[in-house]
Design an enzyme around this catalytic site. Structure first.
Site, PDB file in Angstrom:
ATOM      1  N   MET A  59      45.868  41.833  49.236  1.00 50.91           N
ATOM      2  CA  MET A  59      44.816  42.818  49.437  1.00 50.91           C
ATOM      3  C   MET A  59      43.482  42.346  48.839  1.00 50.91           C
ATOM      4  O   MET A  59      43.427  41.382  48.092  1.00 50.91           O
ATOM      5  CB  MET A  59      45.224  44.152  48.819  1.00 50.91           C
ATOM      6  N   HIS A  60      42.420  43.074  49.200  1.00 50.58           N
ATOM      7  CA  HIS A  60      41.100  43.025  48.554  1.00 50.58           C
ATOM      8  C   HIS A  60      40.243  41.820  48.900  1.00 50.58           C
ATOM      9  O   HIS A  60      39.051  41.821  48.607  1.00 50.58           O
ATOM     10  CB  HIS A  60      41.234  43.075  47.024  1.00 50.58           C
ATOM     11  N   ASP A  96      50.153  44.184  50.977  1.00 46.84           N
ATOM     12  CA  ASP A  96      51.444  43.605  50.606  1.00 46.84           C
ATOM     13  C   ASP A  96      52.384  44.600  49.937  1.00 46.84           C
ATOM     14  O   ASP A  96      53.587  44.644  50.251  1.00 46.84           O
ATOM     15  CB  ASP A  96      51.262  42.358  49.742  1.00 46.84           C
TER      16      ASP A  96
END
Length: 483
Positions: free
Chosen positions: A79-80, A236
């Site tokens: 992520m991110h 995830d």
């Protein structure tokens, strides 16, 4: 047939499942991370696509007939990560990854300038999130920021290469800090705080919905009989929850991987920003989740094993069952901490070492310290109204019976241990792909069969409760001492 494609930090993994979710084939391709400056962490977006081509080519080589019958593809990913594209759909710079810490100043500035990050976004503004990374680019690379037409998360860049469509799912997008998490929609105010608008964002879909279809030239390359649909997929951890069947409110898991995660599914948006709880949308509709995250779980044990020149499994096996907490305390802050401290600067430490301290005692202290950090996570989730009585254990650390017994007794929850198998993000992604292909999630997100169940040990509960209270006093002491 359905494919789960997981874009990890260190590798891309593809699994091919039949309609009964039996594993037909799998393939993995490694990735590398670049660290051009201390605290920076970057990756070439096109390396993800090259790795995806490699694993899908491998599936074709292994099982061409079965691959031809694929109906759905699900995506999961770390992520991110900030992936910036120009008007020609080309990456403008390497992706700034989730574990990049350069934007600490921008985090403080954004929280001060726009309080809605805490209310609508539901999370503290941390360097790991996407919004402060873009603010860093805005301030430090203005020529790149000015050319940025689209911002995608890692798995959504892969989706674009697969389908030609800009789309993102709710769970992953919640980790940008631009989402109104309760409404499951982009927030114009949060985007404006970093100089962006909806025009810079992909279309939003639920994780189990169709986002597009594989492009015709790629269908020819991999021999698909018909163009598979590509599901929204998930970040995830949300995808992992789909893999272990943690999709109903109150269900959850504890992950003992490199980092540690305490994940609980909710029927509503339930933030607790004061204790750095992550409150995100789930990858299934009308569902949310909370996460407490610690940055060094098995990483702590692996670090100790490296210093002692022993295998982690050998250390835990030599320790055996424990009759109470260690006499030595360990704070597992090797690279800072998220929940509940949101402290990138804090570092790890032992307390209480004596002449008699041996390898077993240090191992015991590390297992306890990670468990205490997970207790911090549970306390933070409980403060937001979440109640947990059972958790499924996943990740490499879950192979240690002793570690799970400590966690069960300290958290006072029953730990369920699944049969051996891969219940990670790639399985969850494949399940989301199957749901999208079928147009229904009925019966898709089942829980795995259990190998054993570990209940809290009544003889350990009081001693561990007392030890936890002592351990909690060490963090402020370390901070006061300048660590």
């Amino acid at each position: 047939m359905n494919i789960g494609l997981d874009i990890g930090t260190s590798s891309v993994k593809a699994i091919l499942l039949d309609e009964n979710q039996a594993l037909i084939a799998s393939a993995t391709a490694d990735l590398t991370v670049e660290r051009p400056h201390p605290g920076w962490s970057e990756q070439d977006p096109d390396s993800w696509w090259t790795a995806c081509e490699t694993v899908l080519d491998s599936l074709k080589d292994q099982v061409p007939k079965e691959l031809a019958a694929v109906k759905g593809i699900g995506l999961s990913g770390h992520m991110h990560g900030a992936t910036l594209l120009d008007a020609a759909d080309k990456p403008l710079r390497p992706c700034i990854l989730w574990n990049d810490g350069r934007s600490a100043k921008q985090c403080a500035d954004l929280e001060k300038a726009e309080p809605k990050f805490l209310s609508l976004g539901g999370n503290r503004v941390m360097p790991g999130f996407t919004a402060p990374k873009l603010q860093w680019v805005r301030e430090n690379e203005p020529e790149i920021f000015a050319r940025t037409e689209m911002v995608l998360l890692p798995k959504d860049y892969v989706r674009f290469r697969l389908t030609g469509i800009y789309a993102g799912d709710m769970s992953d997008s919640a980790g940008t800090l631009w989402l109104d998490v309760a409404k499951r929609d982009w927030s114009d105010d949060l985007l404006a705080a970093t100089g962006l608008s909806r025009g810079n964002m992909p279309r939003l879909v639920e994780g189990s919905e169709v986002s597009g279809q594989v492009k015709s030239d790629l269908c020819a390359r991999w021999g698909f009989d018909t163009a598979p649909v590509v599901a929204g997929g998930g970040g995830d951890n949300a995808a992992s929850a789909c893999g272990v069947g943690a999709v109903e409110p109150g269900s959850g898991f504890v992950s003992l991987g490199t980092s540690g995660v305490l994940f609980v599914t909710n029927d509503r948006f339930s933030p607790n920003v004061d204790n750095a709880v992550h409150a995100f949308c789930h990858a299934v509709p009308n569902t949310w989740h909370q996460m407490g995250v610690i940055l060094s779980a098995t990483d702590s044990l692996n670090w100790l094993a490296g210093r002692l020149k022993a295998a982690p499994g050998d250390l835990t096996a030599a320790l055996g069952a424990v009759s109470g907490p260690s006499n030595v305390s360990f704070l597992p802050y090797l690279g800072g901490e998220r929940t509940p401290h949101n402290d990138v600067a804090i570092r790890a430490g032992f307390a209480g070492i004596s002449h008699e301290t041996d390898d077993a005692e240090l191992t015991h202290a590390v297992l306890d310290g990670v468990a205490f950090a997970l207790k911090d996570c549970l306390s933070a989730l409980s403060a937001a109204g979440t109640k947990v009585d059972r958790l499924l254990a996943v990740g490499g650390g879950s192979r240690s019976q002793t570690w799970l017994e400590i966690i069960a007794s300290l958290l006072e929850v029953t730990i369920e241990v699944p049969i051996d198998g891969d219940f990670g993000a790639s399985l969850g992604a494949a399940r989301l792909g199957q749901a999208a292909a079928l147009g229904s999630a009925d019966g898709i997100f089942s829980k795995p069969a259990l190998k054993t169940t570990i209940d809290p040990n009544p003889t350990l509960i009081p001693a561990y409760a007392d030890a936890y209270q002592r351990w909690r006093k060490l963090y402020p002491a370390l901070k006061q001492a300048g660590f």
